[in-house]
Design an enzyme around this catalytic site. Structure first.
Site, short mmCIF file in Angstrom:
data_model
loop_
_atom_site.label_atom_id
_atom_site.label_comp_id
_atom_site.label_asym_id
_atom_site.label_seq_id
_atom_site.Cartn_x
_atom_site.Cartn_y
_atom_site.Cartn_z
N ASP A 68 5.91 4.23 5.15
CA ASP A 68 6.71 3.22 5.84
C ASP A 68 6.65 1.87 5.11
O ASP A 68 7.27 0.90 5.55
CB ASP A 68 6.27 3.07 7.30
CG ASP A 68 4.83 2.64 7.46
OD1 ASP A 68 4.00 3.01 6.61
OD2 ASP A 68 4.51 1.94 8.44
N HIS A 69 5.94 1.85 3.97
CA HIS A 69 5.90 0.65 3.14
C HIS A 69 6.39 0.90 1.71
O HIS A 69 6.71 -0.06 1.00
CB HIS A 69 4.47 0.08 3.10
CG HIS A 69 4.04 -0.48 4.42
ND1 HIS A 69 4.05 -1.82 4.71
CD2 HIS A 69 3.60 0.14 5.54
CE1 HIS A 69 3.63 -2.01 5.95
NE2 HIS A 69 3.35 -0.83 6.48
N ASP B 255 -0.13 -4.07 6.01
CA ASP B 255 -1.04 -3.61 7.07
C ASP B 255 -2.47 -3.95 6.68
O ASP B 255 -2.85 -3.82 5.50
CB ASP B 255 -0.91 -2.09 7.27
CG ASP B 255 0.45 -1.69 7.80
OD1 ASP B 255 1.18 -2.59 8.27
OD2 ASP B 255 0.79 -0.50 7.73
N GLU C 276 1.64 -8.40 9.97
CA GLU C 276 1.95 -7.26 10.84
C GLU C 276 1.46 -7.56 12.26
O GLU C 276 0.55 -8.37 12.47
CB GLU C 276 1.26 -6.00 10.31
CG GLU C 276 -0.25 -6.00 10.39
CD GLU C 276 -0.80 -4.68 10.93
OE1 GLU C 276 -0.23 -4.16 11.91
OE2 GLU C 276 -1.81 -4.20 10.40
N HIS D 254 6.63 -5.87 11.86
CA HIS D 254 5.93 -4.60 12.04
C HIS D 254 5.31 -4.51 13.44
O HIS D 254 4.11 -4.29 13.60
CB HIS D 254 4.85 -4.46 10.96
CG HIS D 254 4.39 -3.04 10.71
ND1 HIS D 254 3.52 -2.39 11.55
CD2 HIS D 254 4.66 -2.18 9.72
CE1 HIS D 254 3.27 -1.18 11.07
NE2 HIS D 254 3.96 -1.01 9.96
N HIS E 38 0.84 -1.20 0.00
CA HIS E 38 0.00 0.00 0.00
C HIS E 38 0.88 1.25 0.00
O HIS E 38 2.11 1.15 0.03
CB HIS E 38 -0.97 0.00 1.19
CG HIS E 38 -0.33 0.04 2.54
ND1 HIS E 38 0.33 -1.04 3.09
CD2 HIS E 38 -0.26 1.03 3.47
CE1 HIS E 38 0.78 -0.72 4.29
NE2 HIS E 38 0.43 0.53 4.54
#
Length: 648
Positions: free
Chosen positions: A72-73, A178, A203, A414, A68
């Protein structure tokens, strides 16, 4: 046993810079390529030196998959592709591809134009990076090459977020990114089928949290906002541009409308318009209520929420502001926080998780003075509230997804190490699944059972599953002229047996309906370049083109008494006694016994009566067990009064 290797390059016992390397079936796949909100040095990006110390990375990876658009991804993606030299395929969903470059460009502007950094990716690099992206639709299976395939599943969380399953041969891994297991006001809940992956990498942001009622949280949020503005205060709500922002905007918009409130609500300029465009474009990714009412009213066209100008920050009187980014680590939210923090009438509401090291994390930890590099310290006198509207699964949701997917092994990423340890123990105890939570750079190997495809000959299938054989034989009659005995796929030539002895379907044909504990006897034939083949013992010589040599035996049974089998006894009467014996041996199936040339036959076992009542028995090797049983019965018979008298 085959092994799957998992190495977190980021988000191992940490939240931020998600990046997980998976090696499966000779393929290397990298999931996510994020940045860490808490660092401004080389630590903000994953440690790509694990893949290669220097030089291009394309030959070392088969694919990169982005789940996504959160930074942070995906925040390190242009650096990875354009500055570290990865030129291979990058997979993501359509909404993610549309939104990623906008957030990456905002991140670049803050880092380069405001902070003055020079060794950073450029706008052109972002565009060049996105040209390498291959889009994936939900539930679409994409063949990366002849062996590797990927499939996307709905993850909730934010617009376009997806979980991905990768499959190589019989091995598979699910990487969740996530996700959220409960629907909210604009997105649905994450969903995956029972795909039974060997490993699920999930996660664990809220590994020890069980959330309270969503309705209770919403009521609490609205009360705090209303109380603050009613007392003349200003409310700052740090959010990321898309996702939680829309959730809370819908909530406040509805409340303002219902209560006829006039206090201004602002949103970072430009983001409302962009969000509105994306939600219109990708309406199919929203929940059922949004889709159902979209024609009558677009829920993202807010009447009470206006674009924010920096000059409004010191306006007198109450106001509510949604400002980016969500962790107060840069941008407008940090700028406004510095101005509003000293006034105790004001309030900051943190609606989601904050990574360690960010200003948001320091505020939530209760810091009253926050030191800022290169600028004056911040005096924190305003009210600080934490109300989790995070679109992450809680502990219950994580357990639910693991169970729903029927994964055989679990890897947690995560999340925070201590919380991961607690959840790992719970997963192992309650679900019976081995659970790991490696640190960054720590490699773990998970052994998986290998499946070996074995072809079954027609005769072996007939013996192992006669009902299945007859069904397939009937269906195959119409096309039998197109196939010889060995090429009749419909008769089970493409059945597989795994190493546990169970039956599994091959890609070429439907599997035979055998129980997992079915034992099949035969000779395993292995030729170079071909799948192993299980054939019947009697077919070995013809399969190999050899002359058949039959191994045969014979024996005689002689009566033990002198008058047994006297010459006057009619041999036909004795054969009648032997006929009864054979019928009894084959459980009364008289048709299995034949009579030719003064001999009786049951399969290869032949009986003849010779002079003096002597019985000659002959048989071939495959019927040795049957012959020994018949011999024992004959020995009892010839010593009985019935044999001596020739009685029926």
């Amino acid at each position: 046993m085959a092994a799957i290797r998992v190495v977190p390059l980021g988000a191992g016992q940490d939240v931020g810079r998600s990046c997980v390397l998976v090696s499966i079936g000779g393929k290397n796949i990298m999931f996510d390529c994020g940045m860490h909100m808490g660092y401004n040095d080389e630590r903000r990006f994953p440690d790509f030196s694990y893949i290669a110390k220097s030089g291009p990375l394309t030959s070392l990876l088969d694919a990169v998959i982005i789940t996504h658009f959160h930074l942070d991804h995906c925040g390190a993606l242009p650096y990875f592709s354009e500055m570290r030299g990865y030129d291979g395929p990058i997979y993501m969903t359509f909404p993610t591809k549309a939104i990623c470059p906008i957030l990456l460009e905002d991140y670049r502007k803050i880092t380069v134009e405001r902070k003055g950094e020079t060794d950073f990716f450029t706008s052109k690099m972002i565009k060049d990076c996105m040209k390498k992206v291959i889009t994936v639709d939900l539930h679409q299976t994409v063949q990366v090459d002849d062996e590797l395939e990927i499939k996307a599943y709905y993850a909730g969380h934010v617009l376009g977020a997806a979980m991905f399953r990768i499959k190589v041969g019989d091995q598979s891994v699910v990487y969740t990114g996530d996700y959220n297991m409960t629907p909210d006001r604009h997105l649905g809940a994450a969903w995956i089928d029972k795909c039974s992956p060997d490993v699920i990498i999930t996660e664990s942001t809220y590994a020890t949290t069980i959330r309270d009622s969503k309705r209770c949280r919403e009521r609490n949020f609205l009360k705090k906002v209303h109380d603050c503005v009613a007392a003349g205060g200003k409310v700052l709500i740090p959010v990321f541009a898309l996702g939680r922002a829309q959730e809370l905007c819908i909530l406040l918009e509805t409340y303002w409308e219902r209560n006829n409130l006039t206090v201004p609500i602002y949103f970072s300029a430009g983001l409302t318009e962009k969000a509105n465009q994306y939600y219109k474009l990708f309406i199919s990714w929203t929940n059922q209520k949004i889709k159902r009412t979209f024609v009558e009213r677009n829920m993202f066209e807010f009447r009470h929420i206006l674009p924010f100008e920096r000059g409004y920050v010191d306006n007198p009187g109450p106001q509510v502001l949604f400002a980016t980014p969500g962790m107060l680590h840069a941008g407008l939210s940090l700028f406004v926080f510095k101005r509003w923090a000293p006034d105790p009438k004001n309030m900051v509401i943190m609606p989601g998780y904050c990574v360690a090291g960010t200003v948001g994390a320091k505020v939530l930890s209760g810091a009253k003075v926050i030191e800022m590099e290169g600028s004056p310290s911040i005096q924190v006198r305003l009210s600080v509230e934490y109300l989790s509207f995070s679109a992450h699964a809680d502990a219950k949701g994580i357990m639910q997804l693991v169970k729903q997917s029927d994964a055989q092994n679990v890897v947690l990423v995560h999340g925070e190490r201590k919380k991961m340890g607690f959840l790992a123990k719970k997963i192992t105890q309650e679900l019976g699944k081995p659970c790991h939570f490696p640190a960054n750079g720590q490699s773990i190997e998970i052994q998986t059972p290998a499946t070996i495809p074995i072809k079954l000959s027609r005769s072996v299938l007939k013996r192992a599953a006669p009902a299945e054989y007859e069904m397939r034989a009937a269906a195959d009659v119409s096309k039998r002229h197109q196939a010889d005995d060995d090429a009749a796929v419909g008769l089970g030539d493409a059945m597989e047996l795994d190493t546990h002895g169970g039956a599994a379907a091959a890609a070429a044909a439907e599997p035979a309906a055998l129980a997992s504990s079915t034992e099949i006897e035969g000779i395993l034939l292995m030729r170079h370049g071909e799948d192993p083949k299980l054939i019947a013992v009697e077919d070995v010589t013809s399969e190999l083109g050899l002359d058949e040599h039959a191994l045969a035996f014979s024996s005689t049974v002689t009566p033990s008494t002198e008058d047994a089998g006297a010459p006057e006894t009619d041999p036909l009467q004795l054969l009648g006694l032997l006929h009864k014996l054979l019928v009894r041996v084959c459980d009364g199936k008289e048709t299995d016994v034949s009579f030719t040339d003064a001999s009786l036959h049951l399969r290869s076992v032949g009986l003849q009566v010779q002079a003096g009542g002597v019985v000659h028995v002959s048989w071939s090797y495959p019927d040795d067990e049957l012959a020994q049983h018949v011999l024992a019965e004959i020995r009892r018979l010839v010593d009985s009064p019935e044999w001596r008298g020739g009685e029926d």
